[in-house]
Design an enzyme around this catalytic site. Structure first.
Site, PDB file in Angstrom:
ATOM      1  N   TYR A 145       0.850  -1.196   0.000  1.00  0.00           N
ATOM      2  CA  TYR A 145       0.000   0.000   0.000  1.00  0.00           C
ATOM      3  C   TYR A 145       0.879   1.236   0.000  1.00  0.00           C
ATOM      4  O   TYR A 145       1.797   1.356   0.827  1.00  0.00           O
ATOM      5  CB  TYR A 145      -0.879   0.005   1.254  1.00  0.00           C
ATOM      6  CG  TYR A 145      -1.833   1.182   1.346  1.00  0.00           C
ATOM      7  CD1 TYR A 145      -2.860   1.337   0.422  1.00  0.00           C
ATOM      8  CD2 TYR A 145      -1.714   2.133   2.353  1.00  0.00           C
ATOM      9  CE1 TYR A 145      -3.745   2.406   0.504  1.00  0.00           C
ATOM     10  CE2 TYR A 145      -2.598   3.204   2.455  1.00  0.00           C
ATOM     11  CZ  TYR A 145      -3.612   3.336   1.527  1.00  0.00           C
ATOM     12  OH  TYR A 145      -4.489   4.398   1.608  1.00  0.00           O
ATOM     13  N   ASP A 240       9.068   2.573   0.908  1.00  0.00           N
ATOM     14  CA  ASP A 240       7.949   3.247   1.566  1.00  0.00           C
ATOM     15  C   ASP A 240       7.965   2.802   3.029  1.00  0.00           C
ATOM     16  O   ASP A 240       7.482   1.724   3.374  1.00  0.00           O
ATOM     17  CB  ASP A 240       6.641   2.867   0.874  1.00  0.00           C
ATOM     18  CG  ASP A 240       5.439   3.551   1.519  1.00  0.00           C
ATOM     19  OD1 ASP A 240       5.582   4.046   2.656  1.00  0.00           O
ATOM     20  OD2 ASP A 240       4.367   3.566   0.896  1.00  0.00           O
ATOM     21  N   LYS A 268       3.529   8.611   9.641  1.00  0.00           N
ATOM     22  CA  LYS A 268       3.093   7.937  10.880  1.00  0.00           C
ATOM     23  C   LYS A 268       4.004   8.210  12.080  1.00  0.00           C
ATOM     24  O   LYS A 268       3.889   9.242  12.700  1.00  0.00           O
ATOM     25  CB  LYS A 268       2.938   6.440  10.623  1.00  0.00           C
ATOM     26  CG  LYS A 268       1.812   6.148   9.589  1.00  0.00           C
ATOM     27  CD  LYS A 268       1.163   4.818   9.803  1.00  0.00           C
ATOM     28  CE  LYS A 268       0.310   4.401   8.621  1.00  0.00           C
ATOM     29  NZ  LYS A 268      -1.104   4.481   8.815  1.00  0.00           N
TER      30      LYS A 268
HETATM   31  C1  LIG Z   1       3.117   1.888   3.691  1.00  0.00           C
HETATM   32  C2  LIG Z   1       2.162   3.036   3.574  1.00  0.00           C
HETATM   33  N1  LIG Z   1       2.378   3.971   2.632  1.00  0.00           N
HETATM   34  C3  LIG Z   1       1.577   5.032   2.501  1.00  0.00           C
HETATM   35  C4  LIG Z   1       0.492   5.209   3.325  1.00  0.00           C
HETATM   36  C5  LIG Z   1      -0.395   6.406   3.160  1.00  0.00           C
HETATM   37  O1  LIG Z   1      -0.196   7.276   4.230  1.00  0.00           O
HETATM   38  P1  LIG Z   1      -1.350   8.311   4.664  1.00  0.00           P
HETATM   39  O2  LIG Z   1      -2.451   7.506   5.242  1.00  0.00           O
HETATM   40  O3  LIG Z   1      -0.644   9.192   5.656  1.00  0.00           O
HETATM   41  O4  LIG Z   1      -1.745   9.049   3.422  1.00  0.00           O
HETATM   42  C6  LIG Z   1       0.225   4.274   4.321  1.00  0.00           C
HETATM   43  C7  LIG Z   1      -0.935   4.428   5.225  1.00  0.00           C
HETATM   44  O5  LIG Z   1      -1.293   3.577   5.987  1.00  0.00           O
HETATM   45  C8  LIG Z   1       1.077   3.155   4.457  1.00  0.00           C
HETATM   46  O6  LIG Z   1       0.857   2.209   5.378  1.00  0.00           O
END
Ligand SMILES: Cc1ncc(COP(=O)(O)O)c(C=O)c1O
Length: 436
Positions: A145, A240, A268
Site C-alpha cells: 500500500y 515506503d 506515521k
Molecule cells: C506503507 C504506507 N504507505 C503510505 C500510506 C499512506 O499514508 P497516509 O495515510 O498518511 O496518506 C500508508 C498508510 O497507511 C502506508 O501504510
C-alpha cells in the site's frame, strides 16, 4: 467484567452518519466491529470511550501514536509552539532541525522534503524518480500500500470488480498502464521487467516489510537484490517506510536490513500522531524540486507538526527503545501463538519489532495470497470479544505497540487474547485450517 454494549458510541455513530460521509473521517473506520467506537481521550497506552470504558490501545491511530497518547514531552513541545502561530508560509529553523535528525538516523540520505501525509509523499517520490530517470512506469508489488491516490491504489486488494487491479470506483483506469505488478519476493520477475529493452521503469516501490498485508519480512537477500538490480539499470529504489520508519529500528528498515534505497518515504511514527510526512534521500534527486519538479503544499513543514516531529524523534532516541519494542513485540507474538495453539486454532503470527500480525485460519502464511486467505469473519468475532474485555485492536489482525505499553500490559493482553479466543470459539466454529 465484560462490556455488554456501547450505547454512547452507538448514539454518536447515528449522529455522525447524518453529517459525515459514511459517518467516519476515513472509509475503513466504518468497517470496525461491532461498529466504530467513539473516544473521549487517551493516556499512555490507554483510550477511554464515550461510555467511560478504558481499553489498552493497539490501534494507535492506525500506527502513528508510537509514544502512546498524551506523551508529556510531545505535548509540551507542541504546546510551546501553538501560541507562536500555526504556519508562516516561509522558512523557520525547525524545518532544518528536524531534517537534520532524520538525516542523522537514516544512512544514505542527504536531503528531506516535508509533506503532510504518506499518500502525498509517495506521489512526490514517484515524480522525482520520473524526473531523475526520464522514464515513466514503476514497479509495485501486490499487496503493498502506498496511499490512496489514483496512481498508487493499484494491486493492493481485490478491487470493486474483484480483480487485483484498480482499488476504487472512480479511479482513473489509466493508472493500470503506469505500473508493473510483481509478487513480493520475486526477484526474477523484477529483473525481467527492469532489464527488458524499452521497459521505461523509473522506480521500484516497496514496503520493505510488507506491513499492510501480513507483516511479511523481506525474503533473505531480496532487498539487496532489488538494490543491485536498480543499480544495474539506473532505476530509483524507493522504500515506503510510512509504517516501518523509526519503528522497526532507529533508521527503520534501512538500518534493520542494511540496504540503502535512493528515496525513503516517511510518515506515521515520525511525529507521534501529528500529520507529518517526508521523503528523504539523495541530494541529486531531491534537489530537483527547485529545478522543475513541483512539490507543493500549503501546510508543508509547518512548525506545529515539526515541533511534534522533533519531540517524537528525541523520545525515540532514548536508550533501549528498540530493545524494548523487540522484547515486548516478541512477548505479545509468542503469547498469541501459545494461546492459538492451546485452543487448536490454525494460524500464523508474524512479528517485526513492535508490529505483530495474527493470520487466523492459515498455517505458515508467508505470502500475500496466504494473508488474503485468512478467516476474517473469525478474526472479526475475536476482535469484538477482545473489545468487550478492554483491548482495542485493528480489523485485519495487525497490532502496533507504543513505547508506553509495559511488560505488564502485554502480559494482561495475552491473558485477554486467550480468554477472548475461548469466548469466540464457544459462540461459533473456529477457522478451518488452510495451508499456504
Ligand atoms: C506503507 C504506507 N504507505 C503510505 C500510506 C499512506 O499514508 P497516509 O495515510 O498518511 O496518506 C500508508 C498508510 O497507511 C502506508 O501504510
Amino acid at each position: 467484567m465484560t462490556i455488554a454494549a456501547w450505547p454512547a458510541s452507538q448514539q454518536a455513530w447515528e449522529r455522525t452518519k447524518a453529517s459525515l460521509g459514511g459517518g467516519v473521517s476515513t472509509g475503513l473506520r466504518a468497517s470496525m466491529k461491532p461498529h466504530p467506537i467513539f473516544f473521549q481521550g487517551g493516556q499512555g497506552p490507554r483510550l477511554t470511550d464515550l461510555d467511560g470504558n478504558t481499553y489498552l490501545d493497539y490501534v494507535l491511530g492506525w500506527g502513528p501514536v508510537i509514544l502512546g497518547h498524551g506523551h508529556p514531552g510531545l505535548t509540551e513541545a507542541v504546546s510551546r509552539q501553538l501560541p507562536l502561530g500555526a504556519t508562516y508560509g516561509s522558512g523557520h529553523l525547525l524545518e532544518a532541525e528536524v531534517a537534520e535528525k532524520v538525516l542523522a538516523r537514516i544512512p544514505g540520505t542527504e536531503r528531506v522534503l516535508w509533506s503532510n501525509t504518506g499518500s502525498e509523499a509517495t506521489q512526490v517520490a514517484l515524480r522525482l524518480a520520473r524526473a531523475a530517470t526520464g522514464r515513466h512506469r514503476f514497479v509495485k508489488f501486490t499487496g503493498h500500500y502506498h496511499g490512496w491516490s489514483d496512481t498508487m491504489l493499484v494491486g493492493y486488494r481485490p478491487g470493486p470488480d474483484g480483480s487485483l487491479g484498480l482499488g476504487s470506483l472512480g479511479q482513473n483506469p489509466a493508472a493500470m498502464e503506469d505500473l508493473a505488478l510483481v509478487t513480493w519476493g520475486d526477484l526474477e520477475a523484477t529483473a525481467d521487467l527492469l532489464k527488458a529493452p524499452d521497459s521505461d521503469i523509473a522506480a521500484v516501490f516497496c514496503e520493505p516489510v510488507l506491513c499492510n498485508s501480513g507483516v511479511l519480512a523481506p525474503p533473505l537477500g531480496f532487498l539487496q537484490g532489488l538494490r543491485d538490480l536498480c543499480d544495474a539499470t539506473g532505476t530509483i529504489l524507493v522504500f515506503d517506510e510510512v509504517i516501518t520508519g523509526f519503528r522497526i529500528g532507529s533508521g527503520g528498515a534501512v538500518t534493520r536490513y542494511g540496504v540503502t534505497p535512493d528515496l525513503v518515504v516517511l510518515a506515521k511514527a515520525i511525529a507521534g500522531g501529528y500529520p507529518l510526512a517526508a521523503v528523504a534521500g539523495r541530494a541529486e534527486i531531491i534537489d530537483r524540486t527547485t529545478k522543475g519538479v513541483v512539490h507543493a503544499g500549503t501546510y508543508n513543514g509547518n512548525p506545529v507538526v515539526l515541533a511534534a516531529g522533533s519531540a517524537t524523534l528525541d523520545a525515540l532516541a532514548e536508550p533501549d527503545v528498540y530493545e524494548d519494542f523487540e522484547r515486548r513485540g516478541t512477548a505479545l507474538a509468542d503469547g498469541m501463538r501459545a494461546a492459538l495453539a492451546r485452543h487448536g486454532v490454525p494460524s500464523t503470527v508474524h512479528q517485526v519489532g513492535p508490529v505483530v500480525q495474527c493470520i487466523a485460519g492459515v498455517e505458515n502464511a508467508d505470502s500475500f495470497d496466504a494473508f488474503l486467505a485468512a478467516d476474517q469473519e473469525f478474526y472479526d468475532r475475536l476482535g469484538v470479544q477482545m473489545l468487550r474485555r478492554g483491548v482495542f485492536t485493528l480489523p485485519g489482525g495487525r497490532w502496533y505497540l507504543s513505547t508506553a505499553h509495559s511488560d505488564a500490559d502485554i502480559a494482561q493482553t495475552v491473558a485477554v487474547f486467550d480468554e477472548s479466543l475461548a469466548a469466540t470459539l464457544s459462540q461459533g466454529p473456529g477457522p478451518v485450517a488452510k495451508r499456504a
